[in-house]
Scaffold this active site. Structure first.
Site, short mmCIF file in Angstrom:
data_model
loop_
_atom_site.label_atom_id
_atom_site.label_comp_id
_atom_site.label_asym_id
_atom_site.label_seq_id
_atom_site.Cartn_x
_atom_site.Cartn_y
_atom_site.Cartn_z
N SER A 173 0.86 -1.35 0.00
CA SER A 173 -0.02 0.17 -0.13
C SER A 173 0.77 1.40 0.18
O SER A 173 1.44 1.48 -0.86
CB SER A 173 -0.97 0.07 1.14
OG SER A 173 -1.63 1.00 1.30
N ASP A 346 -9.83 -5.05 -3.59
CA ASP A 346 -9.10 -4.35 -2.83
C ASP A 346 -9.78 -2.69 -3.18
O ASP A 346 -10.07 -2.11 -4.00
CB ASP A 346 -7.79 -4.21 -3.57
CG ASP A 346 -6.91 -3.30 -2.71
OD1 ASP A 346 -7.23 -2.24 -1.93
OD2 ASP A 346 -5.57 -3.64 -2.74
N HIS A 377 -7.88 -5.63 0.70
CA HIS A 377 -6.50 -4.58 0.89
C HIS A 377 -5.64 -5.05 2.08
O HIS A 377 -4.33 -4.90 1.96
CB HIS A 377 -6.89 -3.11 1.12
CG HIS A 377 -5.73 -2.17 1.00
ND1 HIS A 377 -5.09 -1.99 -0.24
CD2 HIS A 377 -5.16 -1.58 1.79
CE1 HIS A 377 -4.20 -1.01 0.00
NE2 HIS A 377 -3.93 -0.79 1.37
#
Length: 402
Positions: A173, A346, A377
C-alpha cells in the site's frame, strides 16, 4: 523482558476485574497484544535487532532487523530484503500473525536478511533530533517525505551495515506509494534495488470504495481546516486502553467480535472467510500505529486532483515549489524491475487504479492477480491463507532476483 511480563500480568488482572472470561482468551493472544515487534520476533525464536537511524532532516527512525531464523541462522552475505508497511501501520504488519502466516518469518526461514522500515510518525519513529512530537513542526510531512527521505536513508544504512551493493524491496500500500516517490525524486536508487515487489500497489485512488476515504476526499478542505483549527496534526497509535478494549471486545466468544472486523472491512473491502478472528485483539493492539494527518490528506488530494503529485500547500505552493501547482511525480524514473500483486476486491488499490499505474510505469515485469475474488487490501498482510494465495508466489519471485 520483565516489563513485558508485568504488562501481560496486568492485562490479565484487568480483564478478570472487568468480568471478561479469561479462559476465552489464549495467553499468547494477551502476550502478543502487548509485545512490540522486536519482542514478537524473539518470543517465537527469531533473532531481532532494532537500529535507530537519523534521517537527513533529523527524524529518528526505528529500523527492525531479523537476520536469520532457527532454520537459517544469521550469517554474513545473505540476500537482503526491506519490507515497508502501509498507511497507519508499522513493521508489526509483517510479524504479528506468527511464524505460519507472517512474511518476515517466511523470508528469514528462506535465508534472507530481513529488514523492516518504520516511517516517520509511527510508534517506532516518533522522535526527532531537535523537535518535540507535540509540535506542528514535527508533523509537517506527508508520504512525500517518507519516500524522498526516509526510505533512501534506510536503504543507505542497510547496505552499509550489510556490505551489500543492492537489496530487494517489498512494499504494501503506502509502502509502494513512497517507493514511487523515492524513484521519481532520486532515480539513482534504481541501482540499489534489485527488484521491487508491490503488494496492493497504490498511487492513483480515483476508484477507491472505502467510505472513510471517500468522505475525507469529498470534504477535504473543510476537514483540513477543522484539523488545523483543533491543532490535530497526527493520528495517535494504540495505547493501553485501546489494547484492553480489543482484548475485551474482539476475543473469540465476545458478543461484538464481528464489529472488530467490520471497521476494517469498511477500509479494505469485505472478506469474512480470510479473517483470523482469534487474532483480532492482536491486530487491533498493533494497528493503527500512528501517522501524520497530512499523509491521509495527501491521498485525498490525489483522489480529487486525479494527478499523482506532491502535496498541495495551496497559496504556499509558490514558496514551497516556485510554482502555483505541486510538481508531478515522474514515474518514468522507476526503472528497477517491478512486480505487481493485486486483487479484485481491494477497496484502496482498486483494479482500475492499478491498471492506470501499470500503464505509467516503464518496467513492470509481472502482474499477479490473487486467485481469490474476495481478497481485500489488508489480506495482503493478515489473511488466513495468505501464504498459499500470495506469499508462495512472492517467495519464488524474490528468489529469481537474488
Amino acid at each position: 523482558m520483565r516489563s513485558e511480563v508485568v504488562s501481560v500480568l496486568a492485562a490479565i488482572l484487568f480483564i478478570a476485574a472487568s468480568g471478561v472470561q479469561c479462559q476465552n482468551i489464549h495467553p499468547d493472544i494477551i502476550e502478543d497484544a502487548h509485545l512490540d515487534s522486536i519482542g514478537l520476533l524473539r518470543k517465537y525464536g527469531y533473532p531481532a535487532e532494532e537500529h535507530i537511524i537519523e534521517t537527513d532532516d533529523g527524524y529518528l527512525l526505528g529500523l527492525h532487523r531479523c537476520p536469520g531464523s532457527p532454520l537459517s541462522p544469521p550469517a554474513p552475505g545473505k540476500p537482503v530484503v526491506l519490507l515497508q508497511h502501509g498507511m497507519l501501520s508499522s513493521s508489526a504488519d509483517y510479524i504479528l500473525m506468527g511464524p505460519d502466516t507472517s512474511l518476515a518469518y517466511m523470508l528469514a526461514d528462506a535465508g534472507y536478511d530481513v529488514w523492516m522500515g518504520n516511517a516517520r510518525g509511527n510508534r517506532y519513529s516518533r522522535r526527532h533530533r531537535f523537535r518535540s512530537n507535540e509540535t506542528q513542526q514535527f508533523w509537517d510531512f506527508s508520504w512525500h517525505e517518507v519516500g524522498s527521505i526516509d526510505i533512501p536513508n534506510m536503504i543507505d544504512y542497510i547496505l552499509v551495515r550489510t556490505g551489500q551493493q543492492s537489496l530487494q524491496y517489498v512494499g504494501h500500500s503506502q509502502g509502494t506509494t513512497a517507493y514511487w516517490v523515492m524513484m521519481s525524486q532520486h532515480p539513482y536508487y534504481n541501482r540499489r534495488v534489485k527488484s521491487m515487489h508491490a503488494l496492493a500497489p497504490a498511487a492513483y485512488m480515483h476508484n477507491t470504495r472505502s467510505p472513510y476515504v471517500l468522505f475525507l476526499a469529498t470534504f477535504l478542505y473543510t476537514t483540513d481546516m477543522m484539523l488545523q483549527m483543533m491543532g490535530t496534526w497526527w493520528f495517535e497509535p494504540t495505547n493501553e486502553m485501546d489494547i484492553q478494549g480489543g482484548l475485551q471486545n474482539c476475543h473469540d466468544g465476545a458478543p461484538f467480535q464481528d464489529m472488530c472486523s467490520i471497521n476494517t472491512f469498511l477500509i479494505a473491502g469485505f472478506n469474512t472467510e480470510e479473517v483470523n478472528s482469534t487474532m483480532l485483539p492482536v491486530i487491533h493492539a498493533h494497528s493503527p500505529a500512528g501517522a501524520s494527518t497530512m499523509q491521509m490528506i495527501h491521498h485525498a488530494q490525489t483522489i480529487r486532483s486525479r494527478i499523482f503529485r506532491q502535496y498541495d500547500h495551496g497559496p504556499m505552493n509558490m514558496i514551497r515549489y516556485g510554482q502555483l501547482t505541486p510538481p508531478v511525480y515522474n514515474l518514468a524514473n522507476v526503472q528497477a524491475p517491478t512486480l505487481f500483486y493485486h486483487s479484485t476486491n481491494d477497496w484502496m488499490a482498486a483494479p482500475a487504479d492499478v491498471e492506470l499505474l501499470y500503464r505509467e510505469l516503464p518496467n513492470v515485469v509481472k502482474r499477479y492477480l490473487v486467485p481469490l475474488p474476495a481478497f481485500n487490501h489488508l489480506d495482503f498482510v493478515w489473511a488466513i491463507n495468505v501464504r498459499r494465495l500470495l506469499y508462495d508466489e512472492l517467495l519464488a519471485d524474490l528468489k529469481a532476483y537474488v
